[in-house]
Design a protein around this motif. Structure first.
Motif, mmCIF file in Angstrom:
data_model
loop_
_atom_site.group_PDB
_atom_site.id
_atom_site.type_symbol
_atom_site.label_atom_id
_atom_site.label_comp_id
_atom_site.label_asym_id
_atom_site.label_seq_id
_atom_site.Cartn_x
_atom_site.Cartn_y
_atom_site.Cartn_z
ATOM 1 N N GLU A 139 -5.769 -1.643 3.491
ATOM 2 C CA GLU A 139 -6.551 -0.522 2.973
ATOM 3 C C GLU A 139 -7.830 -0.332 3.786
ATOM 4 O OE1 GLU A 139 -5.405 -0.748 -1.746
ATOM 5 O OE2 GLU A 139 -6.775 -2.268 -0.936
ATOM 6 N N SER A 185 -6.409 3.824 -1.001
ATOM 7 C CA SER A 185 -7.186 2.773 -0.333
ATOM 8 C C SER A 185 -8.649 2.807 -0.744
ATOM 9 C CB SER A 185 -7.095 2.919 1.186
ATOM 10 O OG SER A 185 -5.766 2.735 1.635
ATOM 11 N N LEU A 229 0.833 -1.202 0.000
ATOM 12 C CA LEU A 229 0.000 0.000 0.000
ATOM 13 C C LEU A 229 0.867 1.252 0.000
ATOM 14 C CD1 LEU A 229 -2.755 1.326 0.174
ATOM 15 C CD2 LEU A 229 -2.735 0.942 2.647
#
Length: 283
Positions: free
Chosen positions: A235, A174, A73
């Motif tokens: 996320e 996200s 991420l």
């Protein structure tokens, strides 16, 4: 079970139609790809090792994997901000997304979606109640540990561990999981399960090319807009901690994607991979 290194007599006879000296035979053997049976056995034995690990070892390895997968991420967010927008942006984001998987897989950490293949092959080979319980035990421990790890990563990122700009970018990237809820999440989870199982299946034959293989197959998850339950949970936690996602919304993402990953990795890939060598195992 027959020795997987030896060829059946009829194949051996046909191979000997071209006479080679011992040195040439050695070169041929070195360059010949491993058979599906050998790959199956390598992954199956890795699965047995995982199934027999103590619960504490699985838990700490799973937590570490959850934290490390947060790099996927973070890598995607950094790639999005560090390079000007252009037609190359999705490729760079996919490259950043693959970073966490490289660390986790090469570091031999416990990632739930890897176990949808490796832990299932021992069960498919010997479908007993004991093996089923061992598989469910592994899944439960590793998945819970992965979630703790991704929550720790999200908490660090959103509670001041990263700069404001980086934290905001994490929230922005996200937001893609809002498209992966309900049936859409289940369907997007199936290809991810297949891709992660493909990584596990092909790694034994990828000497010298492991990083390339992991980057290509896991980067395709992001590039294709698919859903991965562990990276996606990072996320999910980011959005929950930021106040953009409630418990019900999180559940409508988490549960369908989880089952999609299991269907892709276990029911489709693992059982079909086992089916192709079942007859050879029985022989």
């Amino acid at each position: 079970m027959a020795d997987p290194q030896s060829s059946p007599p009829e194949i051996a006879d046909e191979e000997q139609k071209v006479a080679l000296n011992p040195k040439q035979e050695e070169v041929v053997d070195d360059r010949r790809a491993a058979s599906a049976l050998i790959v199956h056995e390598v992954v199956r034995r890795q699965g047995i090792e995982e199934l027999e690990r103590p619960a504490a070892s699985l838990m700490w390895s799973g937590i570490t994997a959850g934290i490390a997968i947060g790099l996927s991420l973070l890598g995607k967010a950094v790639m999005d901000t560090a390079v000007p927008d252009g037609p190359w942006t999705p490729l760079l984001q996919a490259l950043g997304y693959s970073l966490g998987f490289v660390v986790v897989i090469l570091g031999r950490m416990q990632l739930f979606t890897e176990s949808t293949l490796s832990a299932v092959l021992p069960l498919a080979t010997e479908p007993t109640g004991r093996n089923l319980l061992r598989t469910l035990r592994l899944w439960a421990i590793v998945l819970a540990a992965n979630l703790v790890g991704t929550f720790a990563f999200a908490g660090f990122a959103m509670l001041g561990g990263l700069g404001v700009e980086q934290a905001d970018e994490l929230v922005r990237v996200s937001g893609a999981i809002f498209d992966h809820r309900g049936l859409a999440g289940f369907l997007a989870g199936i290809p991810s399960g297949i891709l992660l199982a493909s990584v596990v299946w092909t790694l034994p034959s990828a000497e010298g090319q492991k990083i390339t293989l992991i980057v290509l197959l896991t980067g395709l998850i992001d590039l294709g807009g698919f859903a991965h339950i562990v990276a996606g949970s990072a996320e999910m936690w980011v959005l929950v901690l930021h106040g953009d996602m409630g418990a019900m919304q999180a559940a409508t993402f988490f549960v369908p994607v989880l089952f999609g990953n299991i269907v892709g990795g276990s029911i489709l890939f693992a059982l079909l991979a086992h089916a192709q060598v079942r007859g050879e195992i029985e022989d």
